[in-house]
Design a protein around this motif. Structure first.
Motif, PDB file in Angstrom:
ATOM      1  N   ASN A  74      -6.227   5.097   9.920  1.00  0.00           N
ATOM      2  CA  ASN A  74      -6.584   6.211  10.803  1.00  0.00           C
ATOM      3  C   ASN A  74      -7.048   7.492  10.094  1.00  0.00           C
ATOM      4  N   PRO A  75      -8.057   7.389   9.226  1.00  0.00           N
ATOM      5  CA  PRO A  75      -8.572   8.609   8.594  1.00  0.00           C
ATOM      6  C   PRO A  75      -9.576   9.333   9.488  1.00  0.00           C
ATOM      7  N   ASP A  76      -9.791  10.600   9.184  1.00  0.00           N
ATOM      8  CA  ASP A  76     -10.846  11.374   9.834  1.00  0.00           C
ATOM      9  C   ASP A  76     -12.147  11.255   9.052  1.00  0.00           C
ATOM     10  N   ILE A  77     -12.006  11.046   7.729  1.00  0.00           N
ATOM     11  CA  ILE A  77     -13.144  11.064   6.805  1.00  0.00           C
ATOM     12  C   ILE A  77     -13.026   9.909   5.828  1.00  0.00           C
ATOM     13  N   LEU A  78     -14.180   9.335   5.445  1.00  0.00           N
ATOM     14  CA  LEU A  78     -14.274   8.343   4.379  1.00  0.00           C
ATOM     15  C   LEU A  78     -15.175   8.908   3.300  1.00  0.00           C
ATOM     16  N   ILE A  79     -14.690   8.865   2.054  1.00  0.00           N
ATOM     17  CA  ILE A  79     -15.500   9.273   0.906  1.00  0.00           C
ATOM     18  C   ILE A  79     -15.658   8.054   0.011  1.00  0.00           C
ATOM     19  N   THR A  80     -16.925   7.724  -0.312  1.00  0.00           N
ATOM     20  CA  THR A  80     -17.231   6.534  -1.099  1.00  0.00           C
ATOM     21  C   THR A  80     -18.431   6.800  -1.993  1.00  0.00           C
ATOM     22  N   GLY A  81     -18.824   5.781  -2.740  1.00  0.00           N
ATOM     23  CA  GLY A  81     -19.975   5.933  -3.620  1.00  0.00           C
ATOM     24  C   GLY A  81     -21.283   5.699  -2.903  1.00  0.00           C
TER      25      GLY A  81
ATOM     26  N   GLY B  10     -21.965   9.463  -2.424  1.00  0.00           N
ATOM     27  CA  GLY B  10     -22.422  10.134  -3.635  1.00  0.00           C
ATOM     28  C   GLY B  10     -21.308  10.389  -4.632  1.00  0.00           C
ATOM     29  N   ALA B  11     -20.143   9.793  -4.405  1.00  0.00           N
ATOM     30  CA  ALA B  11     -18.993  10.041  -5.274  1.00  0.00           C
ATOM     31  C   ALA B  11     -18.770   8.923  -6.287  1.00  0.00           C
ATOM     32  N   GLY B  12     -19.743   8.028  -6.439  1.00  0.00           N
ATOM     33  CA  GLY B  12     -19.584   6.833  -7.257  1.00  0.00           C
ATOM     34  C   GLY B  12     -19.224   7.038  -8.708  1.00  0.00           C
ATOM     35  N   GLU B  13     -19.570   8.158  -9.282  1.00  0.00           N
ATOM     36  CA  GLU B  13     -19.286   8.404 -10.701  1.00  0.00           C
ATOM     37  C   GLU B  13     -18.111   9.365 -10.889  1.00  0.00           C
ATOM     38  N   MET B  14     -17.314   9.562  -9.852  1.00  0.00           N
ATOM     39  CA  MET B  14     -16.237  10.553  -9.883  1.00  0.00           C
ATOM     40  C   MET B  14     -14.869   9.886  -9.824  1.00  0.00           C
ATOM     41  N   THR B  15     -13.840  10.682 -10.096  1.00  0.00           N
ATOM     42  CA  THR B  15     -12.474  10.267  -9.806  1.00  0.00           C
ATOM     43  C   THR B  15     -12.179  10.656  -8.356  1.00  0.00           C
ATOM     44  N   VAL B  16     -11.070  10.165  -7.828  1.00  0.00           N
ATOM     45  CA  VAL B  16     -10.677  10.533  -6.467  1.00  0.00           C
ATOM     46  C   VAL B  16     -10.536  12.054  -6.359  1.00  0.00           C
ATOM     47  N   LYS B  17      -9.907  12.670  -7.331  1.00  0.00           N
ATOM     48  CA  LYS B  17      -9.712  14.135  -7.303  1.00  0.00           C
ATOM     49  C   LYS B  17     -11.050  14.865  -7.353  1.00  0.00           C
ATOM     50  N   ASP B  18     -11.960  14.429  -8.226  1.00  0.00           N
ATOM     51  CA  ASP B  18     -13.284  15.053  -8.310  1.00  0.00           C
ATOM     52  C   ASP B  18     -14.046  14.886  -6.997  1.00  0.00           C
ATOM     53  N   ALA B  19     -13.924  13.709  -6.382  1.00  0.00           N
ATOM     54  CA  ALA B  19     -14.592  13.459  -5.107  1.00  0.00           C
ATOM     55  C   ALA B  19     -14.029  14.378  -4.020  1.00  0.00           C
ATOM     56  N   TYR B  20     -12.715  14.557  -4.012  1.00  0.00           N
ATOM     57  CA  TYR B  20     -12.090  15.460  -3.040  1.00  0.00           C
ATOM     58  C   TYR B  20     -12.607  16.883  -3.236  1.00  0.00           C
ATOM     59  N   ASN B  21     -12.638  17.332  -4.480  1.00  0.00           N
ATOM     60  CA  ASN B  21     -13.140  18.689  -4.761  1.00  0.00           C
ATOM     61  C   ASN B  21     -14.612  18.827  -4.389  1.00  0.00           C
ATOM     62  N   SER B  22     -15.406  17.795  -4.645  1.00  0.00           N
ATOM     63  CA  SER B  22     -16.827  17.833  -4.273  1.00  0.00           C
ATOM     64  C   SER B  22     -16.987  17.897  -2.758  1.00  0.00           C
ATOM     65  N   TYR B  23     -16.149  17.147  -2.029  1.00  0.00           N
ATOM     66  CA  TYR B  23     -16.165  17.219  -0.567  1.00  0.00           C
ATOM     67  C   TYR B  23     -15.830  18.636  -0.104  1.00  0.00           C
ATOM     68  N   LYS B  24     -14.800  19.225  -0.671  1.00  0.00           N
ATOM     69  CA  LYS B  24     -14.377  20.572  -0.259  1.00  0.00           C
ATOM     70  C   LYS B  24     -15.479  21.602  -0.557  1.00  0.00           C
ATOM     71  N   ASN B  25     -16.299  21.332  -1.570  1.00  0.00           N
ATOM     72  CA  ASN B  25     -17.378  22.243  -1.965  1.00  0.00           C
ATOM     73  C   ASN B  25     -18.722  21.855  -1.340  1.00  0.00           C
ATOM     74  N   ASP B  26     -18.705  20.964  -0.351  1.00  0.00           N
ATOM     75  CA  ASP B  26     -19.923  20.503   0.333  1.00  0.00           C
ATOM     76  C   ASP B  26     -20.966  19.936  -0.620  1.00  0.00           C
ATOM     77  N   ALA B  27     -20.504  19.213  -1.655  1.00  0.00           N
ATOM     78  CA  ALA B  27     -21.431  18.662  -2.650  1.00  0.00           C
ATOM     79  C   ALA B  27     -21.712  17.171  -2.462  1.00  0.00           C
ATOM     80  N   LEU B  28     -21.179  16.551  -1.401  1.00  0.00           N
ATOM     81  CA  LEU B  28     -21.440  15.138  -1.133  1.00  0.00           C
ATOM     82  C   LEU B  28     -22.392  15.008   0.047  1.00  0.00           C
ATOM     83  N   ALA B  29     -23.079  13.874   0.107  1.00  0.00           N
ATOM     84  CA  ALA B  29     -24.020  13.629   1.210  1.00  0.00           C
ATOM     85  C   ALA B  29     -23.265  13.106   2.431  1.00  0.00           C
ATOM     86  N   LYS B  30     -23.528  13.705   3.587  1.00  0.00           N
ATOM     87  CA  LYS B  30     -22.896  13.240   4.822  1.00  0.00           C
ATOM     88  C   LYS B  30     -23.840  12.270   5.513  1.00  0.00           C
TER      89      LYS B  30
END
Length: 112
Positions: free
Chosen positions: A63-70, A91-111
């Motif tokens: 039951n997530p609200d969001i999915l982050i993947t590569g 767009g998170a394929g080359e990141m760690t989970v933490k880096d992907a979370y931070n990129s999401y928070k900074n609007d740096a991933l593709a929706k």
């Protein structure tokens, strides 16, 4: 907000798994509880067909609200996830989970 990540491990330092259907783990972060949990999805590795829908079903149970993947999930899984109103970020394929979370928070991933 509950956020799911496709990952190759179970911690913040785990690399993102760029695949959705055959991801090794689904790592969940509950922002309200500040809690990290995971689901072992490695059993799907030997399945010939249906990995995307199977993983999507497991994701619904988490039951997530969001999915982050590569990469963008495949056609069938993408359709099901979209209809379930899960927001998908790629767009998170080359990141760690933490880096992907931070990129999401900074609007740096593709929706999607």
């Amino acid at each position: 907000m509950r956020i799911a990540f496709t990952a190759k491990g179970t911690s913040w330092d785990s690399p993102i798994d760029p695949r959705f259907g055959r991801t090794e783990y689904l790592v969940m972060f509950d922002e309200e509880k500040n809690e990290l949990s995971n689901f072992d999805n490695r059993a799907i590795a030997n399945e010939q067909h249906g990995a995307g829908p199977y993983t999507a079903q497991k994701l619904f149970e988490l039951n997530p609200d969001i999915l982050i993947t590569g990469n963008t999930p495949g056609g069938n899984a993408l359709t099901v996830l979209t209809k379930a109103n899960i927001k998908i970020y790629t767009g998170a394929g080359e990141m760690t989970v933490k880096d992907a979370y931070n990129s999401y928070k900074n609007d740096a991933l593709a929706k999607i």
